[in-house]
Write a protein that holds these residues in place. Structure first.
Motif, PDB file in Angstrom:
ATOM      1  N   THR A  49       0.842  -1.188   0.000  1.00 30.97           N
ATOM      2  CA  THR A  49       0.000   0.000   0.000  1.00 30.97           C
ATOM      3  C   THR A  49       0.878   1.239   0.000  1.00 30.97           C
ATOM      4  O   THR A  49       1.867   1.290   0.722  1.00 30.97           O
ATOM      5  N   LEU A  50       0.509   2.224  -0.828  1.00 30.93           N
ATOM      6  CA  LEU A  50       1.246   3.479  -0.918  1.00 30.93           C
ATOM      7  C   LEU A  50       0.332   4.637  -0.563  1.00 30.93           C
ATOM      8  O   LEU A  50      -0.843   4.633  -0.931  1.00 30.93           O
ATOM      9  N   MET A  61       2.684  12.068 -11.927  1.00 28.08           N
ATOM     10  CA  MET A  61       1.916  12.019 -13.175  1.00 28.08           C
ATOM     11  C   MET A  61       2.551  12.875 -14.280  1.00 28.08           C
ATOM     12  O   MET A  61       2.284  12.635 -15.452  1.00 28.08           O
ATOM     13  N   LYS A  62       3.409  13.833 -13.934  1.00 26.73           N
ATOM     14  CA  LYS A  62       4.088  14.666 -14.932  1.00 26.73           C
ATOM     15  C   LYS A  62       5.323  13.976 -15.514  1.00 26.73           C
ATOM     16  O   LYS A  62       5.900  14.450 -16.487  1.00 26.73           O
ATOM     17  N   GLN A  63       5.754  12.878 -14.898  1.00 26.54           N
ATOM     18  CA  GLN A  63       6.949  12.182 -15.361  1.00 26.54           C
ATOM     19  C   GLN A  63       6.622  11.371 -16.610  1.00 26.54           C
ATOM     20  O   GLN A  63       5.470  11.098 -16.905  1.00 26.54           O
ATOM     21  N   ASP A  64       7.639  10.962 -17.321  1.00 24.04           N
ATOM     22  CA  ASP A  64       7.460  10.240 -18.581  1.00 24.04           C
ATOM     23  C   ASP A  64       7.357   8.731 -18.397  1.00 24.04           C
ATOM     24  O   ASP A  64       8.071   7.977 -19.045  1.00 24.04           O
ATOM     25  N   PHE A  65       6.481   8.290 -17.509  1.00 21.31           N
ATOM     26  CA  PHE A  65       6.289   6.858 -17.327  1.00 21.31           C
ATOM     27  C   PHE A  65       5.345   6.344 -18.404  1.00 21.31           C
ATOM     28  O   PHE A  65       4.362   7.001 -18.738  1.00 21.31           O
ATOM     29  N   GLU A  66       5.628   5.149 -18.925  1.00 23.49           N
ATOM     30  CA  GLU A  66       4.735   4.556 -19.925  1.00 23.49           C
ATOM     31  C   GLU A  66       3.420   4.145 -19.290  1.00 23.49           C
ATOM     32  O   GLU A  66       2.377   4.150 -19.948  1.00 23.49           O
ATOM     33  N   PRO A  69       3.458   3.974 -12.262  1.00 21.57           N
ATOM     34  CA  PRO A  69       4.585   3.203 -11.728  1.00 21.57           C
ATOM     35  C   PRO A  69       4.256   2.295 -10.544  1.00 21.57           C
ATOM     36  O   PRO A  69       5.066   1.443 -10.188  1.00 21.57           O
ATOM     37  N   TYR A  70       3.083   2.459  -9.948  1.00 21.38           N
ATOM     38  CA  TYR A  70       2.741   1.660  -8.764  1.00 21.38           C
ATOM     39  C   TYR A  70       1.501   0.806  -9.015  1.00 21.38           C
ATOM     40  O   TYR A  70       0.708   0.561  -8.113  1.00 21.38           O
ATOM     41  N   GLU A  74      -1.868  -1.049  -3.823  1.00 26.09           N
ATOM     42  CA  GLU A  74      -2.965  -0.145  -3.491  1.00 26.09           C
ATOM     43  C   GLU A  74      -2.371   1.246  -3.318  1.00 26.09           C
ATOM     44  O   GLU A  74      -1.378   1.401  -2.610  1.00 26.09           O
ATOM     45  N   CYS A  75      -2.950   2.232  -3.953  1.00 25.29           N
ATOM     46  CA  CYS A  75      -2.394   3.582  -3.895  1.00 25.29           C
ATOM     47  C   CYS A  75      -3.489   4.572  -3.498  1.00 25.29           C
ATOM     48  O   CYS A  75      -4.536   4.649  -4.145  1.00 25.29           O
TER      49      CYS A  75
END
Length: 177
Positions: A49-50, A61-66, A69-70, A74-75
């Protein structure tokens, strides 16, 4: 009887105690020569859980993740405004204390407080953090977003261990209860 889950802050900080520059940049952090992922994968396996504040979520959310990331955890994102939950995130407006009491009593692994400073401050005020894993970078920023806010309550800690990742030092403390 189930063992209560621990709430763990896992974060990097400059030597002078900042988690980001005033403009929320982490560029200083990525200039430091680490070792592998500096213990992230090992830690990540201990949590399911995060928890993060809205500003930290917006930064992620501004990063360039495809993809998010988690995804496999549970987030929860704490916010003062109302937002629609997404496939990957549940937004929380509830009282932090009530929410955490319910969450910590559910079966599961540890709970990661991702950041940021405002969320950590509210958790510390309510005595909701059980462990601190702080990786110190050999960088002095001079000013920025502090890891700990002035006025936080005093916490007595016990050192559980240290690890070195090339230029980084990880300090692992538990809160004395």
């Amino acid at each position: 009887m189930n063992q209560r889950r621990n709430t763990v802050l896992f974060i990097a900080s400059s030597l002078d105690g900042y988690i980001a520059t005033k403009d929320e940049s982490l560029e200083w952090l990525f200039k430091v020569e680490g070792e592998g992922d500096n213990g992230f994968a090992e830690f990540y396996e201990t949590v399911d859980t995060l928890l993060m504040g809205k500003r930290t979520y917006d930064w992620v959310m501004k990063q360039d993740f495809e993809e998010f990331p988690y995804k496999n955890k549970e987030c929860y994102v704490f916010t003062r405004s109302s937002y629609e939950d997404t496939e990957n995130v549940k937004f929380v407006k509830d009282d932090v204390n009530n929410f955490m009491n319910k969450l910590k009593n559910k079966d599961g692994n540890n709970i990661w407080v991702v950041g940021g400073g405002e969320l950590l401050n509210s958790f510390m005020q309510k005595d909701l953090v059980d462990e601190f894993i702080i990786t110190i970078a050999p960088t002095i920023i001079g000013n920025g977003i502090p890891l700990f806010k002035e006025g936080n309550r005093q916490l007595d800690l016990s050192l559980k261990g240290t690890k070195k990742f090339n230029q980084f030092i990880e300090l692992h403390y538990e809160v004395k209860k």
